[in-house]
Design a protein around this motif. Structure first.
Motif, mmCIF file in Angstrom:
data_model
loop_
_atom_site.group_PDB
_atom_site.id
_atom_site.type_symbol
_atom_site.label_atom_id
_atom_site.label_comp_id
_atom_site.label_asym_id
_atom_site.label_seq_id
_atom_site.Cartn_x
_atom_site.Cartn_y
_atom_site.Cartn_z
ATOM 1 N N VAL A 120 -68.891 -35.137 -0.170
ATOM 2 C CA VAL A 120 -69.156 -34.526 1.375
ATOM 3 C C VAL A 120 -70.352 -33.918 1.335
ATOM 4 O O VAL A 120 -70.805 -32.918 0.950
ATOM 5 C CB VAL A 120 -67.711 -34.525 2.210
ATOM 6 N N PHE A 121 -71.133 -34.952 2.432
ATOM 7 C CA PHE A 121 -72.475 -33.680 2.545
ATOM 8 C C PHE A 121 -72.067 -33.195 4.398
ATOM 9 O O PHE A 121 -72.116 -33.557 5.014
ATOM 10 C CB PHE A 121 -73.695 -34.776 2.654
ATOM 11 N N GLU A 122 -72.708 -31.625 4.060
ATOM 12 C CA GLU A 122 -72.631 -30.728 5.530
ATOM 13 C C GLU A 122 -74.412 -30.917 5.865
ATOM 14 O O GLU A 122 -74.907 -30.559 5.016
ATOM 15 C CB GLU A 122 -72.424 -28.737 4.836
ATOM 16 N N ILE A 169 -70.305 -40.471 3.185
ATOM 17 C CA ILE A 169 -71.795 -40.768 3.372
ATOM 18 C C ILE A 169 -71.786 -40.982 5.241
ATOM 19 O O ILE A 169 -70.762 -41.650 5.748
ATOM 20 C CB ILE A 169 -72.121 -41.655 2.964
ATOM 21 N N ASN A 170 -72.121 -41.132 5.987
ATOM 22 C CA ASN A 170 -73.036 -40.932 6.243
ATOM 23 C C ASN A 170 -73.615 -40.889 7.802
ATOM 24 O O ASN A 170 -74.818 -40.146 7.784
ATOM 25 C CB ASN A 170 -71.717 -39.914 8.171
ATOM 26 N N SER A 171 -74.320 -42.485 8.053
ATOM 27 C CA SER A 171 -76.070 -42.743 8.838
ATOM 28 C C SER A 171 -75.491 -43.758 9.527
ATOM 29 O O SER A 171 -74.564 -44.752 9.230
ATOM 30 C CB SER A 171 -76.884 -43.353 7.880
ATOM 31 N N PRO A 172 -76.351 -43.819 10.773
ATOM 32 C CA PRO A 172 -77.058 -42.691 11.491
ATOM 33 C C PRO A 172 -75.507 -41.213 11.698
ATOM 34 O O PRO A 172 -74.608 -41.433 11.376
ATOM 35 C CB PRO A 172 -77.238 -42.553 13.078
ATOM 36 N N HIS A 173 -76.419 -40.095 11.274
ATOM 37 C CA HIS A 173 -75.641 -39.015 10.776
ATOM 38 C C HIS A 173 -75.229 -38.629 11.778
ATOM 39 O O HIS A 173 -76.555 -37.256 12.915
ATOM 40 C CB HIS A 173 -76.091 -38.035 9.631
ATOM 41 N N ASN A 174 -73.764 -37.973 12.561
ATOM 42 C CA ASN A 174 -73.458 -36.828 13.807
ATOM 43 C C ASN A 174 -72.974 -35.531 12.364
ATOM 44 O O ASN A 174 -72.620 -35.525 12.122
ATOM 45 C CB ASN A 174 -72.095 -37.053 13.754
ATOM 46 N N PRO A 175 -73.457 -34.419 12.905
ATOM 47 C CA PRO A 175 -74.307 -33.719 13.628
ATOM 48 C C PRO A 175 -75.691 -34.416 14.264
ATOM 49 O O PRO A 175 -76.612 -33.488 15.176
ATOM 50 C CB PRO A 175 -74.357 -32.589 14.919
ATOM 51 N N THR A 176 -76.450 -34.381 13.095
ATOM 52 C CA THR A 176 -78.075 -34.508 12.748
ATOM 53 C C THR A 176 -78.699 -35.141 13.009
ATOM 54 O O THR A 176 -79.920 -35.016 13.737
ATOM 55 C CB THR A 176 -78.257 -34.110 11.218
ATOM 56 N N ALA A 177 -78.376 -36.503 13.833
ATOM 57 C CA ALA A 177 -78.937 -37.827 14.633
ATOM 58 C C ALA A 177 -80.435 -37.876 13.301
ATOM 59 O O ALA A 177 -81.297 -38.834 13.207
ATOM 60 C CB ALA A 177 -80.313 -36.904 15.222
ATOM 61 N N THR A 178 -80.097 -37.489 12.059
ATOM 62 C CA THR A 178 -80.697 -37.982 10.810
ATOM 63 C C THR A 178 -80.025 -39.943 9.831
ATOM 64 O O THR A 178 -79.468 -40.252 11.017
ATOM 65 C CB THR A 178 -81.242 -37.335 9.497
ATOM 66 N N VAL A 179 -81.087 -40.472 9.681
ATOM 67 C CA VAL A 179 -80.586 -41.778 9.012
ATOM 68 C C VAL A 179 -80.822 -41.678 7.556
ATOM 69 O O VAL A 179 -82.330 -41.620 8.121
ATOM 70 C CB VAL A 179 -81.697 -43.538 10.562
ATOM 71 N N TRP A 180 -80.338 -42.422 7.207
ATOM 72 C CA TRP A 180 -80.644 -42.573 5.962
ATOM 73 C C TRP A 180 -81.758 -44.166 5.857
ATOM 74 O O TRP A 180 -81.654 -44.735 6.430
ATOM 75 C CB TRP A 180 -79.218 -42.551 4.633
ATOM 76 N N THR A 181 -82.139 -44.037 4.252
ATOM 77 C CA THR A 181 -83.380 -44.971 4.277
ATOM 78 C C THR A 181 -83.059 -45.779 3.187
ATOM 79 O O THR A 181 -82.012 -45.522 2.617
ATOM 80 C CB THR A 181 -85.160 -44.450 3.951
ATOM 81 N N ALA A 182 -83.574 -47.212 2.902
ATOM 82 C CA ALA A 182 -83.006 -47.644 2.328
ATOM 83 C C ALA A 182 -83.427 -47.460 0.726
ATOM 84 O O ALA A 182 -82.721 -47.237 -0.258
ATOM 85 C CB ALA A 182 -83.989 -49.551 1.473
ATOM 86 N N ASP A 183 -84.611 -46.528 0.646
ATOM 87 C CA ASP A 183 -84.246 -45.598 -0.913
ATOM 88 C C ASP A 183 -83.188 -44.763 -0.800
ATOM 89 O O ASP A 183 -83.214 -44.515 -2.146
ATOM 90 C CB ASP A 183 -85.521 -44.657 -0.822
#
Ligand code: PMP
Ligand code: GLN
Length: 385
Positions: A120-122, A169-183
């Motif tokens: 998991v990603f913290e 995985i979680n995108s768009p990400h709670n809580p950071t509001a980041t979004v993973w890219t195609a890359d």
């Protein structure tokens, strides 16, 4: 009530009450404006409520099929194929769930064996680790480092072992509001290629991506789709978080295992709401318009805080905004949130709550899924801090 006559051996000794409950309760006690727990303070369109009443009156009040009513599964499959290009079989590859939380829990319960490792990603959404631990799985935590909170793919490669069963995985990400890219997705596909690793992709904010960016669903990437359970939630999409309805899409081999557990932990989800959601989904504008709707709120909120002493991090998706408060206080984030709630009258979430070791970047999370009037009143208070 007499007390239980023996020590209770907890299965989750380190777990207390969720931060969302704690902060919402504190907000209520103090009469603070609640920008902590993520939920809208506005309603879905009236027609949705009319449809629920319609289906109730029409007699659809008994158990629906275990996987969910067919018309809703069809609408979900149609949406996924239209947006992301993968065709899921309505009978064997889509299941309606009691919200995303149950979907995530059930996915883990169905596929994680004792001793398996799950990456998991913290900062990580708070339900993931307890779900893994309850199955006897080992949580392998990788850090998304402030202030960018981007995944470090070299670290992921190093963390993958023969025991890795799952990556969540979680995108768009709670809580950071980041979004993973195609890359990012290509990296994930490359690292999992030729393995039996299952991806659980929490896409509850799939329709809330800003500035013209694209949501990189696993269903857009055939290699990832083949190993993923994709989870979404109508709560986020239609402003009905309290209804607790979501769904899972997965290849049939994974879905067969998912349903073995699903049938015994909820069996199925309430009938009239499922029919009503199928009707509501018929207008794609309702989910396609969500990004612009929330982007306007994000921009309003950020503009109203521009003159404050908060440093606003980018918000690229979700309905959350992270803010650093180094210019205001040196307190730990939990103490700062308590101060904000009690003294300033605005509740927020301390981001350290999403780290097992309480790691504290001195950052708080605000939810901007609120009417402009609520946001304006909150920002007026926050500007004075
Ligand atoms: N995952 C994430 C990332 C969330 O933010 C939430 C709720 N806010 C959920 C899962 C749970 O969704 P639900 O309310 O549908 O259970
Ligand atoms: N997901 C919501 C949030 O992040 C809260 C949901 C909950 O309270 N469990 O704020």
């Amino acid at each position: 009530m007499p007390s239980f006559p023996a020590p209770v051996v907890s299965r989750l000794p380190a777990v207390g009450t969720t931060i969302f409950t704690v902060m919402s309760r504190m907000a209520q006690e103090c009469g603070a404006i609640n920008l902590s727990q993520g939920y809208p303070d506005f309603n879905a369109g009236d027609v949705l409520f009319e449809r629920v009443a319609h289906w109730m009156r029409a007699g659809h009040n008994q158990y629906p099929p275990m996987a969910g009513v067919a018309v809703l599964r069809e609408a979900i499959a149609r949406k996924i194929e239209t947006l992301y290009g993968t065709a899921y079989d309505v009978d064997s590859e889509i299941t309606v769930t009691a919200g995303a939380t149950q979907a995530l829990f059930t996915a883990v319960a169905a596929l994680v064996h004792p001793g398996d490792e799950v990456i998991v990603f913290e900062p990580v959404y708070d339900s993931y680790a307890p779900a893994i631990e309850l199955q006897g799985g080992k949580v392998v935590r990788l850090r998304l480092a402030a202030p960018d909170y981007r995944p470090d793919w070299a670290a992921v490669a190093a963390a993958i072992s023969p025991r890795t069963r799952m990556i969540m995985i979680n995108s768009p990400h709670n809580p950071t509001a980041t979004v993973w890219t195609a890359d990012d997705m290509a990296q994930l596909a490359a690292l999992t290629r030729d393995t039996g690793i299952v991806v659980v992709s929490d896409e509850v904010y799939e329709h809330i991506v800003f500035d013209g960016a694209r949501h990189e669903s696993c269903a857009r990437h055939p290699e990832l789709a083949a190993r993923s359970l994709i989870v979404s939630s109508f709560g986020k999409t239609y402003h009905i978080t309290g209804w607790k309805v979501g769904y899972v899409a997965a290849p049939r081999e994974l879905m067969a295992e998912f349903r073995k557990v699903h049938q015994f932990n909820v069996f199925t989800v309430n009938t009239p709401v499922q029919y009503a959601l199928a009707d509501y989904m018929a207008d794609p504008g309702r989910h396609l318009g969500l990004a612009a709707f929330y982007q306007a709120k994000r921009d309003f909120f950020r503009a109203a805080l521009a003159a404050s002493r908060f440093e606003l991090l980018p918000s690229r998706g979700t309905y959350f905004q992270l803010a650093r408060y180094a210019a205001i206080s040196e307190r730990p984030d939990t103490a700062f949130c308590e101060y904000l709630t009690r003294e300033v009258g605005v509740a927020a979430i301390p981001v350290s709550a999403f780290f097992a070791d309480g790691h504290d970047d001195r950052v708080v999370r605000f939810c901007f899924a609120k009417n402009e009037d609520t946001l304006a009143r909150a920002c007026e208070r926050l500007q004075r801090v």
